[in-house]
Design a protein around this motif. Structure first.
Motif, PDB file in Angstrom:
ATOM      1  N   THR A  29      -3.129   7.387   7.502  1.00  0.00           N
ATOM      2  CA  THR A  29      -3.108   5.957   7.750  1.00  0.00           C
ATOM      3  C   THR A  29      -2.059   5.310   6.843  1.00  0.00           C
ATOM      4  O   THR A  29      -1.917   5.692   5.675  1.00  0.00           O
ATOM      5  CB  THR A  29      -4.485   5.309   7.516  1.00  0.00           C
ATOM      6  N   ASP A  30      -1.336   4.362   7.412  1.00  0.00           N
ATOM      7  CA  ASP A  30      -0.369   3.574   6.656  1.00  0.00           C
ATOM      8  C   ASP A  30      -0.111   2.290   7.434  1.00  0.00           C
ATOM      9  O   ASP A  30      -0.874   1.940   8.343  1.00  0.00           O
ATOM     10  CB  ASP A  30       0.926   4.364   6.403  1.00  0.00           C
ATOM     11  N   ARG A  31       0.925   1.583   7.092  1.00  0.00           N
ATOM     12  CA  ARG A  31       1.218   0.313   7.758  1.00  0.00           C
ATOM     13  C   ARG A  31       1.447   0.467   9.256  1.00  0.00           C
ATOM     14  O   ARG A  31       1.280  -0.473  10.030  1.00  0.00           O
ATOM     15  CB  ARG A  31       2.453  -0.326   7.121  1.00  0.00           C
ATOM     16  N   ARG A  32       1.808   1.690   9.688  1.00  0.00           N
ATOM     17  CA  ARG A  32       2.067   1.922  11.113  1.00  0.00           C
ATOM     18  C   ARG A  32       0.802   2.201  11.906  1.00  0.00           C
ATOM     19  O   ARG A  32       0.828   2.229  13.131  1.00  0.00           O
ATOM     20  CB  ARG A  32       3.039   3.098  11.277  1.00  0.00           C
ATOM     21  N   GLY A  33      -0.318   2.432  11.220  1.00  0.00           N
ATOM     22  CA  GLY A  33      -1.574   2.644  11.924  1.00  0.00           C
ATOM     23  C   GLY A  33      -2.241   3.960  11.576  1.00  0.00           C
ATOM     24  O   GLY A  33      -1.794   4.707  10.703  1.00  0.00           O
TER      25      GLY A  33
ATOM     26  N   GLY B 133      -3.818  -2.657   7.386  1.00  0.00           N
ATOM     27  CA  GLY B 133      -3.898  -4.010   6.841  1.00  0.00           C
ATOM     28  C   GLY B 133      -3.379  -4.138   5.426  1.00  0.00           C
ATOM     29  O   GLY B 133      -3.385  -5.234   4.847  1.00  0.00           O
ATOM     30  N   GLY B 134      -2.945  -3.016   4.839  1.00  0.00           N
ATOM     31  CA  GLY B 134      -2.369  -3.060   3.506  1.00  0.00           C
ATOM     32  C   GLY B 134      -3.337  -2.777   2.378  1.00  0.00           C
ATOM     33  O   GLY B 134      -2.974  -2.888   1.196  1.00  0.00           O
ATOM     34  N   PHE B 135      -4.567  -2.362   2.692  1.00  0.00           N
ATOM     35  CA  PHE B 135      -5.554  -2.089   1.655  1.00  0.00           C
ATOM     36  C   PHE B 135      -5.478  -0.620   1.207  1.00  0.00           C
ATOM     37  O   PHE B 135      -5.287   0.276   2.028  1.00  0.00           O
ATOM     38  CB  PHE B 135      -6.964  -2.394   2.154  1.00  0.00           C
ATOM     39  N   ARG B 136      -5.641  -0.396  -0.097  1.00  0.00           N
ATOM     40  CA  ARG B 136      -5.645   0.957  -0.652  1.00  0.00           C
ATOM     41  C   ARG B 136      -7.052   1.519  -0.524  1.00  0.00           C
ATOM     42  O   ARG B 136      -8.019   0.918  -0.973  1.00  0.00           O
ATOM     43  CB  ARG B 136      -5.231   0.919  -2.121  1.00  0.00           C
TER      44      ARG B 136
ATOM     45  N   ARG C 259      -4.413  11.930  -2.191  1.00  0.00           N
ATOM     46  CA  ARG C 259      -3.731  10.647  -2.354  1.00  0.00           C
ATOM     47  C   ARG C 259      -4.595   9.520  -1.797  1.00  0.00           C
ATOM     48  O   ARG C 259      -5.432   9.766  -0.922  1.00  0.00           O
ATOM     49  CB  ARG C 259      -2.346  10.670  -1.709  1.00  0.00           C
ATOM     50  N   HIS C 260      -4.384   8.306  -2.286  1.00  0.00           N
ATOM     51  CA  HIS C 260      -5.103   7.137  -1.779  1.00  0.00           C
ATOM     52  C   HIS C 260      -4.222   6.487  -0.716  1.00  0.00           C
ATOM     53  O   HIS C 260      -3.234   5.827  -1.036  1.00  0.00           O
ATOM     54  CB  HIS C 260      -5.416   6.160  -2.906  1.00  0.00           C
ATOM     55  N   MET C 261      -4.595   6.695   0.538  1.00  0.00           N
ATOM     56  CA  MET C 261      -3.792   6.167   1.637  1.00  0.00           C
ATOM     57  C   MET C 261      -3.996   4.662   1.793  1.00  0.00           C
ATOM     58  O   MET C 261      -4.954   4.084   1.282  1.00  0.00           O
ATOM     59  CB  MET C 261      -4.138   6.895   2.934  1.00  0.00           C
ATOM     60  N   GLN C 262      -3.068   4.054   2.521  1.00  0.00           N
ATOM     61  CA  GLN C 262      -3.100   2.619   2.757  1.00  0.00           C
ATOM     62  C   GLN C 262      -3.478   2.344   4.204  1.00  0.00           C
ATOM     63  O   GLN C 262      -3.000   3.005   5.117  1.00  0.00           O
ATOM     64  CB  GLN C 262      -1.713   2.028   2.459  1.00  0.00           C
TER      65      GLN C 262
END
Length: 216
Positions: free
Chosen positions: A74-78, A56-59, A50-53
């Motif tokens: 990695t995701d919006r939570r860090g 900072g919101g970047f794919r 999968r392409h994680m985020q």
């Protein structure tokens, strides 16, 4: 006639020092490459790429999965390690024995005895994908090295300094090459330049990277 007593011995992989604490082991995993790719396919069948985020919101352009006791996410939570695949809520696939054995052998060859990884990041690079300069610093035990295995299309590995602004050294990695770094090199910035178009007989139009770490 003079007999060459060493003619039947297998060629030893080339060992190329990069800097203190970092070494490139040319073709170290070449003989096992097909077995490793087959094991990758089994892992991603259980936990798909999968392409994680980023926070900072970047794919991310690199598609990722994990195997082992922990997985890096990695995701919006860090950025963090966790036991479960966030897509399924189930534990990550077990680390294949061939993975753990290769990582320990490569670390030993590089001067880091006793490496026992509990996490393996599985990264797939397709043409156009890249990994920006970063440090691996989410692990608790910084005394343990990082072991990075290249499979498939060649790539340009970037190995820099303690500051992101330092110009990195550029190294071409072929399928089967292994890079190991730890000790004084453990927190050096590193990355992968944009992958060029190509076709590899083992992986097709992509490159796989296995990154072994001791997360906990």
């Amino acid at each position: 006639m003079t007999l060459d007593l060493f003619s039947d011995l297998p060629a030893q992989p080339a060992r190329e020092p990069i800097t203190q604490g970092a070494v490139l082991l040319r073709a170290f995993a070449a003989e096992q490459a097909r077995e490793l790719v087959q094991a990758i396919e089994m892992v991603i069948e259980q936990s798909p790429l999968r392409h994680m985020q980023t926070p900072g919101g970047f794919r991310m352009s690199v598609a990722m999965s994990n195997c082992g006791q922990y997985g890096w996410v990695t995701d919006r939570r860090g950025y963090r390690y966790q036991h479960e695949d966030p897509l399924s809520g189930q534990p990550w696939p077990a680390m294949p024995a061939a993975f753990a054995q290769l990582a320990a052998q490569a670390a030993q060859e590089a001067g880091f005895a006793g490496f026992d990884p509990d996490a393996c990041l599985v990264n797939r690079y397709e043409p156009g994908a890249r990994m920006s300069l970063h440090q691996d610093k989410n692990e608790i035990d910084m005394a343990q090295p990082i072991v990075s295995v290249s499979l498939g299309l060649p790539a340009t590995f970037l190995f820099g300094g303690m500051e992101r602004s330092e110009r990195p050294r550029r190294m071409r990695l072929e399928s089967g090459d292994v890079v190991v770094w730890g000790g004084p090199a453990r927190l050096l910035f590193h990355g992968v330049d944009t992958l060029a178009e190509g076709e590899h007989p083992l992986t097709g139009r992509c490159r796989y990277n296995l990154t072994f770490r001791r997360a906990r």
